[in-house]
Design a protein around this motif. Sequence first.
Motif, PDB file in Angstrom:
ATOM      1  N   ILE A 208       0.846  -1.200   0.000  1.00  0.00           N
ATOM      2  CA  ILE A 208       0.000   0.000   0.000  1.00  0.00           C
ATOM      3  C   ILE A 208       0.883   1.252   0.000  1.00  0.00           C
ATOM      4  CG2 ILE A 208      -1.648   1.325   1.369  1.00  0.00           C
ATOM      5  CD1 ILE A 208      -2.846  -1.283   2.316  1.00  0.00           C
ATOM      6  N   SER A 209       1.924   1.235   0.812  1.00  0.00           N
ATOM      7  CA  SER A 209       2.821   2.394   0.894  1.00  0.00           C
ATOM      8  C   SER A 209       3.529   2.626  -0.436  1.00  0.00           C
ATOM      9  CB  SER A 209       3.851   2.187   2.011  1.00  0.00           C
ATOM     10  OG  SER A 209       3.200   2.049   3.265  1.00  0.00           O
ATOM     11  N   ARG A 210       3.971   1.542  -1.090  1.00  0.00           N
ATOM     12  CA  ARG A 210       4.659   1.712  -2.377  1.00  0.00           C
ATOM     13  C   ARG A 210       3.719   2.307  -3.417  1.00  0.00           C
ATOM     14  NH1 ARG A 210       7.090  -3.606  -1.523  1.00  0.00           N
ATOM     15  NH2 ARG A 210       5.490  -4.432  -2.945  1.00  0.00           N
ATOM     16  N   ALA A 211       2.470   1.805  -3.470  1.00  0.00           N
ATOM     17  CA  ALA A 211       1.511   2.324  -4.449  1.00  0.00           C
ATOM     18  C   ALA A 211       1.178   3.787  -4.153  1.00  0.00           C
ATOM     19  CB  ALA A 211       0.249   1.474  -4.436  1.00  0.00           C
ATOM     20  N   LYS A 212       0.980   4.123  -2.860  1.00  0.00           N
ATOM     21  CA  LYS A 212       0.671   5.513  -2.514  1.00  0.00           C
ATOM     22  C   LYS A 212       1.852   6.427  -2.852  1.00  0.00           C
ATOM     23  CE  LYS A 212      -1.268   6.522   1.340  1.00  0.00           C
ATOM     24  NZ  LYS A 212      -1.543   6.588   2.797  1.00  0.00           N
ATOM     25  N   PHE A 213       3.053   5.922  -2.631  1.00  0.00           N
ATOM     26  CA  PHE A 213       4.240   6.735  -2.924  1.00  0.00           C
ATOM     27  C   PHE A 213       4.335   7.042  -4.411  1.00  0.00           C
ATOM     28  CE2 PHE A 213       8.839   7.011  -3.877  1.00  0.00           C
ATOM     29  CZ  PHE A 213       9.141   8.136  -3.131  1.00  0.00           C
ATOM     30  N   LEU A 215       1.849   7.123  -6.581  1.00  0.00           N
ATOM     31  CA  LEU A 215       0.766   8.038  -6.951  1.00  0.00           C
ATOM     32  C   LEU A 215       1.047   9.457  -6.454  1.00  0.00           C
ATOM     33  CD1 LEU A 215      -2.328   5.743  -6.243  1.00  0.00           C
ATOM     34  CD2 LEU A 215      -1.396   6.396  -8.474  1.00  0.00           C
ATOM     35  N   GLU A 216       1.650   9.601  -5.264  1.00  0.00           N
ATOM     36  CA  GLU A 216       1.992  10.912  -4.742  1.00  0.00           C
ATOM     37  C   GLU A 216       3.027  11.606  -5.632  1.00  0.00           C
ATOM     38  OE1 GLU A 216       0.939  12.790  -2.318  1.00  0.00           O
ATOM     39  OE2 GLU A 216      -0.588  11.412  -1.562  1.00  0.00           O
ATOM     40  N   ARG A 219       1.336  12.854  -8.679  1.00  0.00           N
ATOM     41  CA  ARG A 219       0.502  14.028  -8.436  1.00  0.00           C
ATOM     42  C   ARG A 219       1.357  15.280  -8.269  1.00  0.00           C
ATOM     43  NH1 ARG A 219      -3.173  14.385  -3.099  1.00  0.00           N
ATOM     44  NH2 ARG A 219      -1.072  14.741  -2.246  1.00  0.00           N
ATOM     45  N   VAL A 231       2.654  -0.147  -9.955  1.00  0.00           N
ATOM     46  CA  VAL A 231       1.458   0.002  -9.131  1.00  0.00           C
ATOM     47  C   VAL A 231       0.593  -1.241  -9.216  1.00  0.00           C
ATOM     48  CG1 VAL A 231      -0.652   1.349  -8.786  1.00  0.00           C
ATOM     49  CG2 VAL A 231       1.486   2.505  -9.343  1.00  0.00           C
ATOM     50  N   ASP A 234       1.984  -3.931  -7.053  1.00  0.00           N
ATOM     51  CA  ASP A 234       1.668  -3.707  -5.640  1.00  0.00           C
ATOM     52  C   ASP A 234       0.223  -4.089  -5.333  1.00  0.00           C
ATOM     53  OD1 ASP A 234       4.201  -2.781  -5.067  1.00  0.00           O
ATOM     54  OD2 ASP A 234       3.695  -0.704  -5.549  1.00  0.00           O
ATOM     55  N   ILE A 235      -0.695  -3.724  -6.209  1.00  0.00           N
ATOM     56  CA  ILE A 235      -2.102  -4.070  -5.995  1.00  0.00           C
ATOM     57  C   ILE A 235      -2.298  -5.576  -6.064  1.00  0.00           C
ATOM     58  CG2 ILE A 235      -4.426  -3.837  -6.935  1.00  0.00           C
ATOM     59  CD1 ILE A 235      -3.671  -1.030  -7.847  1.00  0.00           C
TER      60      ILE A 235
END
Length: 402
Positions: A208-213, A215-216, A219, A231, A234-235
């Motif tokens: 989850i942290s890798r995917a959020k990183f 995406l951040e 952005r 991503v 990771d999912i």
Amino acid sequence: MFKVYAYLFSALVICLGASAWVINTQLNEAPIATAAETALARVVLQPNNEQQHELANLVTSKPAASFHFSEGIQRRLANAEVVAMLNEDQHLYFYYLDSAQDQVRVLGPLPRDARDPQQAFISMLFYASVALAVLLVSWPLLRDLNRLRQASKTISKGDFSAQAKLTKFSVIYGIGEAFDEMARALRDQNDYQRQLINAVSHDFLTPISRAKFALEIHREMPESNLNGDSVLQDITELEMLVEEFLTYAELNQCRPAIRPTVHNAQDLLEQACDKFKIYSDIEIEIHCQCDVIEVDRRSFLRILQNLMSNSVRFAKTKIHVHLTDNPHGIELRVEDDGPGFSEKLSPELLQAFVKNHQVAQREQTGVGLGLSIVSKLCAWNDADIQLDKSASLHGACVRIVF
């Protein structure tokens, strides 16, 4: 509980029965007057006896017709015997029929308080034996119940290692064994939940942290290229972790229904391996030598997906999946070119939360549930599992014969 009831009932019946027998034999069958008392009464009751006695004033003479004795008493009186009897007030009387057999001489009343000193002792012995019997029965039971109570209090405080440990001679041994088994089950369940929570706290947060990183970063820097494959990996990893946890929790609750049906072998293998093809740097080869196979579809897919999940974590570049005929059935073999299994841990890797402490290429070591789930499903599908080294890829090889 029937054993407890039978034990208590038998012990009390035997002890009380023995005590009652002592009372009946020692008291009820004892003569009313002793031989010395009867001899003394004969001397006092003899008519025209010149020897004066201090009990002479207690002697009276009455017509024999005024008495209504039983035949046995009348026979004894007719034989010139001295008969001792008690009245309603428990006073002692001696009766003697004179030689003319028309007068009955009576000596009495005499108090009986000090007549039989053994009576009080025997009564005391009776009640003492009853108390001892109750003590012998209740004390071990009370001791064992107290052990159960202490163990229950310990468990209520969160320490599931408590055991009653009753001896096999205990009347509540069965209850104690059931309690200890319950405590062990609670301890195992508590350990399982603690390990599960620890695994969730780390392994779920990592993808989850890798995917959020990723995406951040996209952005903050829209001009940067978002690595969709990363991503998606990771999912997919998170999805596999969730499936592992849910499957393991389900298998711990109940045994699944095994319903073997006929399936196209190639389609079944491709269906299980498709989700792992997103790992573009890993080559997955399927070698299927069977047209159709008869297996439980859900179990087979779960077994193959768990084996593939382990392989993609540890493989360097290649994974081979083989499905071939075997003299004992159908053989499924999954092998990779990773570091292989640790020889010391190989026998333990089929247990839950045991990890292969080899360095994985992607450092995705998992939570140690994959092979444990595979082992359970193999047992319920009457399949044999073997952990080995791949002869062609020189990495790990898992061989399962259905």
